[in-house]
Scaffold this active site. Sequence first.
Site, short mmCIF file in Angstrom:
data_model
loop_
_atom_site.label_atom_id
_atom_site.label_comp_id
_atom_site.label_asym_id
_atom_site.label_seq_id
_atom_site.Cartn_x
_atom_site.Cartn_y
_atom_site.Cartn_z
CE LYS A 47 62.04 -49.79 -108.99
NZ LYS A 47 61.69 -50.52 -110.24
CD GLN A 70 57.32 -44.57 -112.72
OE1 GLN A 70 56.59 -44.84 -113.66
NE2 GLN A 70 57.12 -45.09 -111.52
CE LYS A 113 53.53 -43.24 -111.03
NZ LYS A 113 53.16 -44.50 -111.72
CE LYS A 115 55.82 -47.51 -117.31
NZ LYS A 115 55.15 -47.51 -115.98
N GLY A 132 57.54 -54.16 -113.47
CA GLY A 132 56.37 -54.50 -114.29
C GLY A 132 55.53 -53.29 -114.66
CG ASP A 133 53.19 -50.20 -116.90
OD1 ASP A 133 53.02 -49.46 -115.92
OD2 ASP A 133 52.55 -50.05 -117.96
CB THR A 173 49.86 -50.72 -107.85
OG1 THR A 173 51.23 -51.03 -108.11
CG2 THR A 173 49.50 -49.44 -108.56
CG ASN A 178 49.60 -56.01 -110.25
OD1 ASN A 178 49.86 -54.88 -109.86
ND2 ASN A 178 49.86 -57.08 -109.53
CB SER A 184 59.54 -50.97 -106.93
OG SER A 184 58.76 -51.81 -107.74
#
Length: 444
Positions: A90, A111, A114, A126, A165-166, A209, A240, A376
Amino acid sequence: MSYVDETIEMLKEKYAAQPEFLQATTEVLDSLRPVIEQKEEEYKREALLERLVEPDRQIIFRVPWIDRNGQAHVNTGYRIQFNNAIGPYKGGLRLHPSVNISIIKFLGFEQIFKNSLTGLPIGGAKGGSDFDPKGKTDREIMSFCKNFMLELYKYIGADTDVPAGDIGTGAREIGYMFGAYKRIKNLHEGVLTGKGIAYGGSLARTEATGYGLLYLTEEMLKCNGIDIKGKTAAVSGSGNVAIYAIEKATQLGAKVLTCSDSNGWVYDPDGIDVAALKEIKEVNRQRLTEYKKYRPNSEYHEGRGVWTVKVDIALPCATQNELRIEDAKALVANGCIAVAEGANMPTTAEAVKYLQDNNILLAPAKAANAGGVATSALEMSQNSERLNWTFEEVDAKLRGIMINIFHNMSDAAEKYGMGKNYVAGANIAGFEKVLNAMMAQGVC
Ligand code: NDP
Ligand code: 2IT
């Protein structure tokens, strides 16, 4: 030489050309020493650290697309599936001209920890491309996204790997990619998150976020005897994460004095006007030079500068290594009390050390910005049960998760005698679950 040092040396030699990846791995490995030392021989025999720092899979592919004049172009696409010990891969997709293997690997590595910190069953990954969405028409973006998915679809799936997204990837891009996936596979499944509400997206994912960053910051301040209400804050970025960080900070009674984009920054003594910012960035996709038209009292400056403003709280929400040693010195000199990272690895290693040496409360990215990926995962849950939760329900879960993350990282720091070193606390707390899963699953 200790097992941790051996691993750091190996990485330095093997990945000398990947500075961001080395920065992220060195910081994490360094803070895992007290955990690794407990069973050093056993972990070494299992090559635990070598397996942790080497991605499961690195997929690199060509992405051709056609511009408005019929000209074809080629970009490079990436998906790094780093670790799926605790759940399906993810992590987001970054579209920015600076994207390269070092950046995607550092993001994928971060990630892992996290996602573990969220307490939800998601592994680390990622991806992205060096494609630059800036100045492109919707058709050009669509052409890129469809062609990107034409290769990526082979490697992802609701139980395999779920991108999101990023930087440069928002609702529009996710929509185009989802459309392509659905068409190719004939499957309407939760293969991406950050989807539109009409086709499986979760309420509050857009806000998650930025809101999560403030929920964690509020808790960190509270547990240190400080009320966020009435405090001033500097935010960098205006995408964002930044927009919803500013919105929630304002709702909690703080005043946000700055925001920025890659060209310049805004100082608004009356507090950033979130409605104006949303119109400029989300609706019109314009530059921050427009902000003065909405708020004549504000100032626009070219270049960098948000960290020179006197504030109580700094919230870097743009990109990696944007808060440097000179910025850390300016923040400390101006009496700043806390830094909470909305962006991934926004503070250089030197600046992290300076802030900690000066007793600034520092909430690291893998804890502070985990609200996005946590929500997410909540979107994945809703897709699995084919139900939609209300905004209030998702937001309440998000807040609970962020408060929990703060206490987990704070308790871990305390348990290992590291005081208020939340950077180490987050690394250790995130690592412990992954460690247990990897050891239980054997060498693979
Ligand atoms: P957006 O694309 O929405 O916004 C990015 C913002 O940062 C823009 O204001 C952009 O300015 C600025 N920026 C980007 N790159 C640079 C750069 N090299 N130099 C200066 N400014 C830059 O991205 P997000 O808000 O989604 O992401 C921001 C950060 O938060 C990233 O580090 C991302 O990895 C992280 N993050 C995002 C999550 C999410 O859910 N979206 C979740 C967790 C972390 P400009 O428009 O001029 O390029
Ligand atoms: O860095 C991040 O955590 C994200 N870009 C969000 C990833 C996700 O899967 O929602």
